[in-house]
Design an enzyme around this catalytic site. Structure first.
Site, PDB file in Angstrom:
ATOM      1  CG  ASP A  11      45.552  41.533  25.887  1.00  0.00           C
ATOM      2  OD1 ASP A  11      45.477  40.751  26.429  1.00  0.00           O
ATOM      3  OD2 ASP A  11      45.291  42.634  26.701  1.00  0.00           O
ATOM      4  CD1 TRP A  42      39.423  50.314  41.022  1.00  0.00           C
ATOM      5  CD2 TRP A  42      37.369  49.261  40.913  1.00  0.00           C
ATOM      6  NE1 TRP A  42      39.645  49.082  40.410  1.00  0.00           N
ATOM      7  CE2 TRP A  42      38.448  48.278  40.378  1.00  0.00           C
ATOM      8  CE3 TRP A  42      36.158  48.841  41.168  1.00  0.00           C
ATOM      9  CZ2 TRP A  42      38.167  47.076  40.010  1.00  0.00           C
ATOM     10  CZ3 TRP A  42      36.108  47.387  40.589  1.00  0.00           C
ATOM     11  CH2 TRP A  42      37.046  46.602  40.078  1.00  0.00           C
TER      12      TRP A  42
END
Length: 356
Positions: free
Chosen positions: A305, A159
């Site tokens: 996953d 971010w």
């Protein structure tokens, strides 16, 4: 932006954006407990490929960007003169763990960890006000400036502004599209873990089960603390029970920790019902990828996953062929699956050796 901790167990999803490079969760990070005992649940010991445990030489709190309420915990360890790297935890809401320092060579890296708004040691705990993707991006910039860092490596997911990022190491790609969230929380993983799915369904009346994230949202934010905590534990159990290729009893037991489950479940659900505070599919759009295309990037993805499926990592590779994608053949979601852990440490070593 890419997302994703938790620390081995709860570190979740990584997201990728253009205007910002996003988190594990690694990042964009974040993808529990009592369940019937079956032969598929076990406690495994494994050799570690991580660096030795170290202690931070600096820690404290800094105010969130444009917020008088949020106080964010941070710490710095490793080499004071080393190459700076920021570790972005999963969830959102997972928080950091001391083991997170061990992905990095402490002789080469200046290792920065911090707990995002409402997570881990940051206060107020589980606070949802002014807690959005864009708030977290601004917080990272505040921390970068506080520490006097010009550019840093981003591990987990980023971010941060692209011109401040040296490299990206990402795990468990999730771009927060409706289809991805539906697979895990509504119809997909449920077909692989039916007994755990029944526990996840249990707190929700049948009439509300057509939208499980919304149904959980009302309970996680209930004024009745007992209702909220029960929902948080059920939400967390579902994720922890499905986070590894072989169900880990230790991981599942994390869902019994009241503070952790309440914080992580509330924040995570908050982000997901709001679709990450971005438009559907934004993170895979060409104009977004073009903003980060120049950044050296390694992605590590578990083949099995079921929280952040390999489909999204592959779609990211197609949209961004410059990345290096490693699909680990015998791993689920957790960053501490042996194959994933080993490849993440190797990836961090590679980035440190490039002299970026």
């Amino acid at each position: 932006m890419i997302r994703c901790y938790r620390r081995a167990l709860y570190q979740r999803r990584f997201r990728v954006s253009g205007e910002i490079v996003a988190r594990i969760n690694l990042s964009p990070a974040f993808k529990l407990c009592s369940r019937p005992t079956t032969s598929s649940s076990t406690t495994l010991s494994k050799p570690t490929s991580m660096y030795p445990s170290i202690k931070p030489y600096e820690s404290g709190f800094f105010p969130g960007a444009n917020s008088d309420k949020h106080q964010l915990y941070y710490e710095v360890s490793g080499n004071k003169e080393g190459d700076p790297v920021i570790f972005l935890h999963g969830g959102p809401g997972g928080g950091t763990d001391p083991e997170d320092r061990q992905f990095f060579n402490p002789e080469k890296y200046k290792i920065v960890l911090f707990d995002q708004r409402g997570a881990g040691k940051s206060t107020p705990s589980a606070e949802l006000e002014n807690n959005t993707t864009w708030d977290l991006v601004k917080d990272i910039e505040v921390l970068r400036q506080k520490l006097g860092v010009t550019k840093w490596h981003v591990f987990g997911g980023s971010w941060a502004h692209p011109d401040r990022v040296k490299s990206l190491v990402l795990r468990g790609i999730l771009t927060l599209r409706k289809s991805e969230l539906r697979f895990f929380y509504q119809d997909g993983t449920s077909h692989l873990f039916p007994e755990q799915w029944e526990e996840y369904l249990a707190p929700i009346p049948e009439a509300e089960r057509h939208d499980m994230m919304k149904a959980y949202h009302s309970r996680l934010n209930s004024s009745d603390a007992n209702v909220s905590l029960a929902a948080a534990k059920a939400w967390a159990k579902w994720e922890m029970a499905t986070s590894r290729l072989i169900v880990s009893a230790d991981a599942v037991a994390q869902a019994e920790k009241d503070d952790f489950t309440n914080t992580s479940a509330r924040i995570e659900n908050h982000y997901f019902v709001n679709e990450g505070f971005m438009r559907d599919g934004q993170l895979l759009e060409k104009q977004e990828i073009d903003k980060i295309r120049h950044i050296p990037t390694i992605v590590v993805q578990g083949r099995y996953d079921v929280i952040c499926t390999a489909t999204t990592a592959w779609e990211l590779k197609r949209a961004w062929p410059e990345i290096t994608l490693h699909i680990i053949p015998d791993a689920g979601h957790s960053s501490h699956e042996p194959g994933i852990e080993k490849k993440l440490v190797e990836a961090a070593d590679i980035m440190a050796s490039k002299g970026l």
